[in-house]
Motif scaffolding. Sequence first.
Motif: not given
Length: 566
Positions: A73-74, A90-93, A540-542
């Motif tokens: 998943f992404a 922008t949240i990493g997890g 920033m994050f997927v």
Amino acid sequence: MKLTAIAAVARLSVGLTLGAAAAAALAQEAPKYGGTLDVATTNTAVTTLSWDLADWQATLQTRDTGQFYEQLFAVDLTKAKSRGGKYSFTIGGWQPTDAIRGELAETWNWTTPLTLEIKLRKGVKFPAKQGVMAERELVADDVVYSFNRMNTSAKRTQGYYDHVDKVEAKDKHTVVFTFNKFIADWDYRFGNGFFSGIMPKEVADAGAGNWKNVNGTGPFMLTNVVQGNSLTFSKNPVYWDKDVIGGKEYKLPFVDRVVHRVIKDETTQHAALRTGKLDILSSISAEAARELKKSTPELKWNRWLTTTANRVALRVDTKPFNDVRVRRALNMAVNKQEIIDKYYNGEAEMFTFPMHPEYVGYHQPLKEQPASVQELFKYDPAKAKKLLADAGYANGFSFKMQVCTCNPDQMELMPLVAAYLEGVGVKMEIVPMEYGAHLSAMTSHTNAAGYLTGIPDVNPTTSLRINFGKGQVYNAPMMDDPKLDARVAEANGERDEKKRQQMLREMTTYVLDQAPAIWMPAPYRYTAWWPWVKNYGGEMFVGAGRFAPIHARIWIDQDLKKKMGY
């Protein structure tokens, strides 16, 4: 930055915020292929410690291996603010429920309450890698192999996959996960988390720890490593994904190469951005952003609140921090509002950990917390001294606090914290450590009585477990609280999200009240990029530490870059 200066609160503009109209206009630009994307990431000062997923490293490994090892998943980037959506990514997890996209997974559904069936995308390929493997299709056996290899690793995180009885390939493109219990973050554990990459057996056979052997289905292939300088990723010629722009479908990625620059010195990072040697710089302090906006007004900006709030973990299994009065005293001894006002010039938030404000439903604001929690964030040296005296430390004490030299902000902030503690008779000896040694001290549970950490909350169902659960790798305070562990496990087993949110809010309050750390404010950071970087809005994050699909969708307007003199 002069810590003694009385600086007025000066907030920067939020920067680029694209609405639906702007996103629609952006979508009319035709993509251009070719060129190199040079980036410095949120942790650009340090390099990857291991290329082998089974070594169970976290943020930095996922940052780099995530360019070629994909996951089930992404996130759906069409829901980004820069594309007319509502998420900044922008949240990493943490991936919002309504923004999860299948990456290697095409569909997934629960066939029974404890049986999850995942259909893989057909036609996804591993590229040929000389001396390692021939080009071939990703199949269900690859997912099964990756899971079993991670689960049998001697370095695995304790209890991480205890909820899974078995993983089987039902057919060539179908994977079945059989659970022994439901956990709410099942998709994070082996779908889009820090330990979720899908690696072919051929790489393990060739030697997964050697960067020259790594190979995955992602948009880029690792083609060069200059230790301490750069990582070069080249276009995967058989990458499967596409992007729709202006109503037309385009094969990804657009750029030929992505280069991660390793730059330890912040001044050098800023100089590289100003001179066009970097296309994107992902983590800039508010103070530096102010100067860069003056010196380089052409840059585009996005402002985000970090999930890596600084905190001095206090080992609750070590004197004097086995006494909660001492831990609470140290919190009250630090003037956190003054740090926000003078150190961060107002560019920080008081209360963001262990539940980030963006975790809607899970985060309970400080003003809604009980008085016993609120007082930990108020400066009260008189009460701090009384608590220390009551605990038998009227004359204070001294302790060692380990800090990583890889984080300039932490290195500059800690002398200020030490000065506050001296005001109540406590001497904090700052022990600087290189990144590898600093991380090892915590993961081996040999860290000092004080340990400065910024391990992120990751996501709302994981934060309390990984940071405060017994035996957990990132439990720097060494908490061992059966009540907490049982309640957090119970919450993670609750299918009703509203009930789960309430349970985790209660446990967050409980942890805060125990004061296993000196809770510190979290600063805002900024991402900057040049106008020639197209189809980008500061995302920033997927997934946990991963951003390859973001880079794959960026193209470089070479004509504009030349026109601007670069």
